[in-house]
Design an enzyme around this catalytic site. Structure first.
Site, short mmCIF file in Angstrom:
data_model
loop_
_atom_site.label_atom_id
_atom_site.label_comp_id
_atom_site.label_asym_id
_atom_site.label_seq_id
_atom_site.Cartn_x
_atom_site.Cartn_y
_atom_site.Cartn_z
N TYR A 152 43.02 48.49 45.88
CA TYR A 152 44.43 48.82 45.66
C TYR A 152 44.74 48.98 44.16
O TYR A 152 45.89 49.07 43.77
CB TYR A 152 45.37 47.79 46.32
CG TYR A 152 45.06 46.34 46.00
CD1 TYR A 152 45.26 45.81 44.73
CD2 TYR A 152 44.56 45.49 46.98
CE1 TYR A 152 44.98 44.50 44.43
CE2 TYR A 152 44.27 44.15 46.70
CZ TYR A 152 44.49 43.68 45.43
OH TYR A 152 44.21 42.36 45.14
N LYS A 167 44.52 44.51 38.36
CA LYS A 167 43.20 45.10 38.67
C LYS A 167 43.11 46.53 38.12
O LYS A 167 42.04 46.97 37.68
CB LYS A 167 42.96 45.11 40.18
CG LYS A 167 42.86 43.72 40.82
CD LYS A 167 41.53 43.06 40.55
CE LYS A 167 41.34 41.80 41.40
NZ LYS A 167 40.13 41.06 41.05
#
Ligand code: COA
Length: 270
Positions: A152, A167
């Site tokens: 994601y 991330k």
């Protein structure tokens, strides 16, 4: 561990540090490196997890494991870890930035601290640990960093937006460091693992058994990932001496098929 495609001495003599290495995927990374001849150090906030994790690795492989309590949110704590490994090993060959934190929370209801906690661990922590170990990695043999991201990180990460933003940042940092450090003899890559049903993931991301099935239904391979098979991907990146700035996606085809966190997060958080 399942069967490995790699020689069992592939990492003989290599010195490997795994953050968040006391439990879950990080522990599997440490154990798999040890099973292929490496010396391993694991570091996390929890001394009990580290002791239990080290015992697991030693029982399975006969390798003594170095443990060190660290909070990747604290620069001094990270510096102390680097100083310990400098005096123990003098250099580092593989750094796995695996420490992470995550929970479902819609942005409209997320406190400043909740956002900060996850971004500080995942993005700032990866920066802090990588920077602190740069001098030791420069002295390493075919040194490399492997950062753990999530699928994601591109697209969207609704209900885990703090983790998604962090991330995504780690992925970009991976590429920036790959360029900055190529001439220093340090490769920097990312692994995007599939969903592994570790205790932590079960407790935080899919607490009900039907949720595990819902996730499985989104994976074209038709099953969740195992920590051991993800560990082999980390070894592959660490061993591939002409690969840098790459993100290896090992998610059973899940990201191509869609993101389950939207549906799950809606159930948990709305
Ligand atoms: N939902 C909403 N907010 C949450 C939360 C949750 N489940 N968990 C933590 N927060 C918020 C806290 O309320 C706090 O904000 P506040 O001060 O405004 O109340 C902020 O986040 C920091 O929480 P705190 O508990 O003080 O931080 P911590 O440093 O102890 O822990 C994490 C933060 C992310 C490490 C912790 O939530 C955690 O351990 N998560 C699971 C670990 C994990 O992700 N394992 C791997 C599975 S994929």
């Amino acid at each position: 561990m399942g069967e490995s495609p790699f020689r069992d001495d592939l990492f003989a003599g290599a010195r490997v540090l795994v953050t968040g290495g006391g439990t879950g995927m990080g522990l599997a990374f440490a154990q798999t490196f040890a099973a292929h001849g490496a010396q391993v150090a694991i570091a996390s906030r929890n001394a009990e997890h580290l002791a239990a994790g080290a015992a697991t690795v030693t029982d399975a492989t006969g390798t003594e494991v170095l443990t060190h309590v660290v909070d990747v949110r604290d620069a001094e704590s990270v510096a102390a870890l680097a100083a310990t490994l400098e005096s123990e090993w003098g250099a580092l060959d593989v750094l796995v930035n695996n420490a992470a934190g995550n929970f479902f929370a819609p942005v409209a209801e997320m406190s400043e601290n909740a956002w900060r906690a996850v971004v500080d661990i995942v993005l700032d922590g990866t920066f802090r640990v990588s920077r602190a170990f740069h001098p030791l990695l420069r002295k390493g043999r075919d040194a490399s960093v492997v950062n753990i991201v999530a699928n994601y990180a591109w697209g969207a990460a609704s209900y885990v937006a703090h983790s998604g933003a962090a991330k995504a940042g780690v992925l970009n940092l991976t590429r920036s460091l790959a360029l900055e450090w190529a001439s220093h003899g340090i490769r920097v890559n990312a692994l995007c693992p599939g969903v592994v049903p570790t205790e932590g993931a079960r407790a935080n991301l899919f607490p009900a058994p039907e949720m595990e099935q819902m996730i499985t239904d989104t994976i074209p391979k038709g099953r969740l990932a195992t920590a051991d098979e993800m560990a082999l991907q980390v070894l592959w990146l660490a061993a591939s001496d002409y690969v840098t700035g790459e993100c290896l996606v090992a998610d059973g085809g899940q990201w191509l098929a869609g993101n389950p966190f939207y549906t799950l997060g809606k159930l948990v958080a709305d």
